[in-house]
Design a protein around this motif. Structure first.
Motif, PDB file in Angstrom:
ATOM      1  N   GLY A  54       4.458  -5.529  12.226  1.00 25.47           N
ATOM      2  CA  GLY A  54       4.446  -5.295  13.665  1.00 25.47           C
ATOM      3  C   GLY A  54       5.814  -5.279  14.282  1.00 25.47           C
ATOM      4  N   ILE A  55       6.833  -4.936  13.497  1.00 19.92           N
ATOM      5  CA  ILE A  55       8.206  -4.884  13.992  1.00 19.92           C
ATOM      6  C   ILE A  55       8.602  -3.424  14.165  1.00 19.92           C
ATOM      7  N   ALA A  56       9.110  -3.080  15.332  1.00 20.69           N
ATOM      8  CA  ALA A  56       9.442  -1.693  15.629  1.00 20.69           C
ATOM      9  C   ALA A  56      10.540  -1.190  14.696  1.00 20.69           C
ATOM     10  N   ALA A  57      10.254  -0.101  14.003  1.00 22.05           N
ATOM     11  CA  ALA A  57      11.216   0.514  13.097  1.00 22.05           C
ATOM     12  C   ALA A  57      11.013   2.018  13.138  1.00 22.05           C
ATOM     13  N   VAL A  58      12.086   2.759  12.933  1.00 19.27           N
ATOM     14  CA  VAL A  58      11.972   4.205  12.836  1.00 19.27           C
ATOM     15  C   VAL A  58      11.055   4.517  11.648  1.00 19.27           C
ATOM     16  N   ARG A  59      10.056   5.314  11.860  1.00 14.09           N
ATOM     17  CA  ARG A  59       8.956   5.478  10.891  1.00 14.09           C
ATOM     18  C   ARG A  59       9.402   6.194   9.617  1.00 14.09           C
ATOM     19  N   PRO A  60       9.281   5.541   8.459  1.00 12.46           N
ATOM     20  CA  PRO A  60       9.522   6.239   7.194  1.00 12.46           C
ATOM     21  C   PRO A  60       8.335   7.148   6.887  1.00 12.46           C
ATOM     22  N   VAL A  61       8.619   8.388   6.497  1.00  8.10           N
ATOM     23  CA  VAL A  61       7.562   9.378   6.313  1.00  8.10           C
ATOM     24  C   VAL A  61       7.288   9.645   4.836  1.00  8.10           C
ATOM     25  N   ALA A  62       8.361   9.682   4.021  1.00 10.22           N
ATOM     26  CA  ALA A  62       8.172   9.985   2.602  1.00 10.22           C
ATOM     27  C   ALA A  62       9.350   9.465   1.800  1.00 10.22           C
ATOM     28  N   TRP A  63       9.075   9.258   0.519  1.00  5.95           N
ATOM     29  CA  TRP A  63      10.129   8.858  -0.428  1.00  5.95           C
ATOM     30  C   TRP A  63       9.890   9.579  -1.741  1.00  5.95           C
TER      31      TRP A  63
ATOM     32  N   ARG B 197       0.806  -1.214   0.000  1.00  6.53           N
ATOM     33  CA  ARG B 197       0.000   0.000   0.000  1.00  6.53           C
ATOM     34  C   ARG B 197       0.839   1.263   0.000  1.00  6.53           C
ATOM     35  N   CYS B 198       2.091   1.177   0.439  1.00  8.14           N
ATOM     36  CA  CYS B 198       2.941   2.375   0.474  1.00  8.14           C
ATOM     37  C   CYS B 198       3.407   2.781  -0.915  1.00  8.14           C
ATOM     38  N   LEU B 199       3.133   1.965  -1.927  1.00 10.88           N
ATOM     39  CA  LEU B 199       3.545   2.253  -3.306  1.00 10.88           C
ATOM     40  C   LEU B 199       2.350   2.545  -4.207  1.00 10.88           C
ATOM     41  N   GLU B 200       1.216   2.917  -3.604  1.00 13.88           N
ATOM     42  CA  GLU B 200       0.028   3.230  -4.383  1.00 13.88           C
ATOM     43  C   GLU B 200      -0.862   4.178  -3.599  1.00 13.88           C
ATOM     44  N   GLU B 201      -1.768   4.832  -4.293  1.00 12.76           N
ATOM     45  CA  GLU B 201      -2.744   5.672  -3.609  1.00 12.76           C
ATOM     46  C   GLU B 201      -3.613   4.775  -2.735  1.00 12.76           C
ATOM     47  N   SER B 202      -3.645   5.064  -1.447  1.00 13.34           N
ATOM     48  CA  SER B 202      -4.398   4.226  -0.513  1.00 13.34           C
ATOM     49  C   SER B 202      -4.839   5.085   0.651  1.00 13.34           C
ATOM     50  N   GLY B 203      -5.480   4.454   1.609  1.00 13.88           N
ATOM     51  CA  GLY B 203      -5.950   5.203   2.768  1.00 13.88           C
ATOM     52  C   GLY B 203      -4.837   5.823   3.579  1.00 13.88           C
ATOM     53  N   GLY B 204      -3.642   5.234   3.534  1.00 10.91           N
ATOM     54  CA  GLY B 204      -2.541   5.750   4.340  1.00 10.91           C
ATOM     55  C   GLY B 204      -1.472   6.488   3.574  1.00 10.91           C
ATOM     56  N   PHE B 205      -1.468   6.387   2.242  1.00  4.96           N
ATOM     57  CA  PHE B 205      -0.368   6.954   1.446  1.00  4.96           C
ATOM     58  C   PHE B 205      -0.911   7.697   0.228  1.00  4.96           C
ATOM     59  N   THR B 206      -0.133   8.696  -0.214  1.00  5.39           N
ATOM     60  CA  THR B 206      -0.490   9.454  -1.408  1.00  5.39           C
ATOM     61  C   THR B 206       0.778   9.907  -2.124  1.00  5.39           C
ATOM     62  N   ALA B 207       0.628  10.345  -3.356  1.00  3.95           N
ATOM     63  CA  ALA B 207       1.777  10.717  -4.181  1.00  3.95           C
ATOM     64  C   ALA B 207       2.539  11.901  -3.579  1.00  3.95           C
ATOM     65  N   PHE B 208       3.846  11.910  -3.812  1.00  6.54           N
ATOM     66  CA  PHE B 208       4.716  12.982  -3.311  1.00  6.54           C
ATOM     67  C   PHE B 208       5.863  13.147  -4.293  1.00  6.54           C
ATOM     68  N   ALA B 209       6.323  14.367  -4.496  1.00  7.96           N
ATOM     69  CA  ALA B 209       7.422  14.620  -5.425  1.00  7.96           C
ATOM     70  C   ALA B 209       8.357  15.671  -4.842  1.00  7.96           C
TER      71      ALA B 209
ATOM     72  N   ALA C 240       1.455  13.093   6.961  1.00  8.90           N
ATOM     73  CA  ALA C 240       2.654  13.927   6.945  1.00  8.90           C
ATOM     74  C   ALA C 240       2.366  15.201   6.157  1.00  8.90           C
ATOM     75  N   ASP C 241       2.759  16.342   6.708  1.00 14.02           N
ATOM     76  CA  ASP C 241       2.516  17.627   6.060  1.00 14.02           C
ATOM     77  C   ASP C 241       3.470  17.807   4.883  1.00 14.02           C
ATOM     78  N   PRO C 242       2.959  17.908   3.651  1.00 17.19           N
ATOM     79  CA  PRO C 242       3.847  18.032   2.494  1.00 17.19           C
ATOM     80  C   PRO C 242       4.704  19.290   2.519  1.00 17.19           C
ATOM     81  N   ASP C 243       4.177  20.377   3.089  1.00 16.77           N
ATOM     82  CA  ASP C 243       4.966  21.611   3.165  1.00 16.77           C
ATOM     83  C   ASP C 243       6.164  21.441   4.093  1.00 16.77           C
ATOM     84  N   SER C 244       5.961  20.737   5.229  1.00 20.00           N
ATOM     85  CA  SER C 244       7.078  20.489   6.150  1.00 20.00           C
ATOM     86  C   SER C 244       8.143  19.608   5.502  1.00 20.00           C
ATOM     87  N   LEU C 245       7.692  18.601   4.733  1.00 16.44           N
ATOM     88  CA  LEU C 245       8.642  17.732   4.034  1.00 16.44           C
ATOM     89  C   LEU C 245       9.433  18.518   2.999  1.00 16.44           C
ATOM     90  N   ALA C 246       8.731  19.350   2.215  1.00 15.73           N
ATOM     91  CA  ALA C 246       9.411  20.148   1.193  1.00 15.73           C
ATOM     92  C   ALA C 246      10.395  21.117   1.816  1.00 15.73           C
TER      93      ALA C 246
END
Length: 425
Positions: free
Chosen positions: A272-281, A191-203, A215-221
């Motif tokens: 369910g494995i603890a990992a530092v959260r990826p926010v955007a790619w 789901r992280c590689l497609e438009e879904s309930g949790g993810f959306t396109a980013f450039a 995630a706020d796109p302006d903060s990421l930019a």
């Protein structure tokens, strides 16, 4: 049992209202998504199938066939071209893991009567006194007899819904439990590689990717736009890392590696494995939350002044992290102390997940390697006691049938062969 004409008219009117998105007064909306609407009106529960209306006929037929075979299912009150209505189970409660002996007897009995549920999980079972009621029969099959392989498959899929640890009485269906887990995790990770309930396109910078919707796109930019002003805190063959609060930014050598890390980080969280959260790619860039100092940083700055209790807390957290990693079929090919974020009293988290591999099982050779990687990455200042405690925690929680002495011997030998920071003290 055929519904009375008046009741059928009322249920059809309710279905018509639900099709338009309305909820009539006195009706409780239980569930609504793009595939199905479920609502309760008095003692009737109506399911309206939006995407696949033919499902209604399959479920109604299955309910009637199951009742004819003496299997406990909700009473069918009415049916329509795209809906079914059953009686509300007022005197029943959701099934629990603690009900396993009762559930096993009911499942064995259903199989003996020729019913294969085909979507069996804890949420599709109710308990009413000493009886188990089966719900959601739209995928059910009815056969003269159920072959053993199909029984084991259904029990394995059911076992997945019980969460961990796998009950001892269901160990014989571990293969099917793990197979179900793999399919579920793979689906959720994708789901992280497609438009879904949790993810959306980013450039960014003309390079495309995805971000989390929260995630706020302006903060990421803004963070990515400051890279030219930042000094990298780590640079290596894999890429260069920068801190831009509250994020860590990593520029990979290649866009393919960045995409793999994005998928790896989200795949870990899906399992369910603890990992530092990826926010955007986006292209060559991966943005992660800044979780603070790594295990290496903490050892260098705080280990010498830490208490025995703090050291034991950290050791158990590390052993539990590796146990969960391997128990869920995940191998981290670069599991060093500076790729783990860990402090006493907190859950250890994986970092730098570009070289994460997902499978059904982790081989013993790879498990030894992971344990040795982490062990060898800790300096001689870390004594034997917390290392032994981490290994003991791993042995207790990994669900792997290891001989403790043999595993300790092999991990020690592999650690010394690596000759990283530990010399075997």
């Amino acid at each position: 049992m055929a519904a009375a004409p008046r009741l059928t008219d009322d249920l059809e009117s309710l279905a018509t209202a639900l099709r338009t998105g309305a909820t009539p007064p006195g009706v409780e909306l239980l569930k609504r998504n793009r595939a199905r609407v479920t609502a309760r009106a008095g003692d009737a529960v109506l399911k309206l199938y939006l995407e696949r209306p033919e499902t209604a006929a399959r479920e109604a037929d299955a309910l009637e066939r199951a009742r004819a075979r003496g299997i406990a299912v909700p009473e069918l009150l009415g049916r329509g071209p795209d809906w079914t209505a059953t009686r509300w189970q007022a005197d029943a409660r959701p099934a629990l893991r603690a009900d396993l002996p009762l559930l096993r007897r009911a499942l064995d009995d259903a199989h003996a009567r020729g019913m294969l549920h085909n979507d069996l999980h804890l949420g599709n079972l109710l308990v009413r006194g000493g009886q188990v009621v089966f719900l959601d029969l739209q995928r059910a099959r009815f056969l003269p007899w159920i072959p053993g392989v199909l029984r084991r498959r259904e029990l394995g899929f059911f076992a997945y819904s019980l969460l961990e640890p796998l009950p001892a009485e269901l160990r014989f269906v571990r293969f099917w439990r793990d197979r179900r887990a793999q399919r579920r995790w793979r689906s959720r990770s994708a789901r992280c590689l497609e438009e879904s309930g949790g993810f959306t396109a980013f450039a960014h910078g003309g390079e495309a990717g995805f971000r989390r919707r929260d995630a706020d796109p302006d903060s990421l930019a803004a963070a990515l736009g400051r890279v030219s002003e930042l000094r990298p805190f780590k640079s290596g063959a894999g890429g260069t890392l920068y801190r831009a609060a509250p994020f860590v930014l990593k520029r990979f050598r290649g866009a393919r590696a960045a995409r793999q890390a994005w998928l790896g980080g989200n795949g870990l969280l899906a399992r369910g494995i603890a990992a530092v959260r990826p926010v955007a790619w986006a292209g060559h860039w991966l943005v992660m939350h800044d979780a603070g100092p790594t295990l290496s940083d903490w050892v260098e700055s705080d280990f010498a002044k830490s208490t025995e209790f703090e050291r034991a807390e950290l050791a158990r957290a590390l052993g539990a992290l590796l146990a969960r990693l391997h128990r869920r079929g995940v191998y981290h090919a670069d599991l060093k102390a500076n790729n783990v974020v860990a402090r006493p009293g907190e859950e250890a988290q994986l970092l730098d997940y570009g070289r994460v591999h997902f499978g059904a099982r982790v081989s013993r050779r790879r498990r030894v390697k992971n344990l040795a990687q982490l062990n060898a990455a800790l300096p001689d200042a870390v004594p034997a006691r917390p290392r032994e405690l981490a290994l003991a925690t791993y042995l207790a929680e990994s669900e792997c049938a290891d001989d403790p002495d043999a595993l300790r011997r092999d991990v020690t030998a592999e650690s010394l062969r690596r000759a990283h920071r530990w010399s075997g003290c």
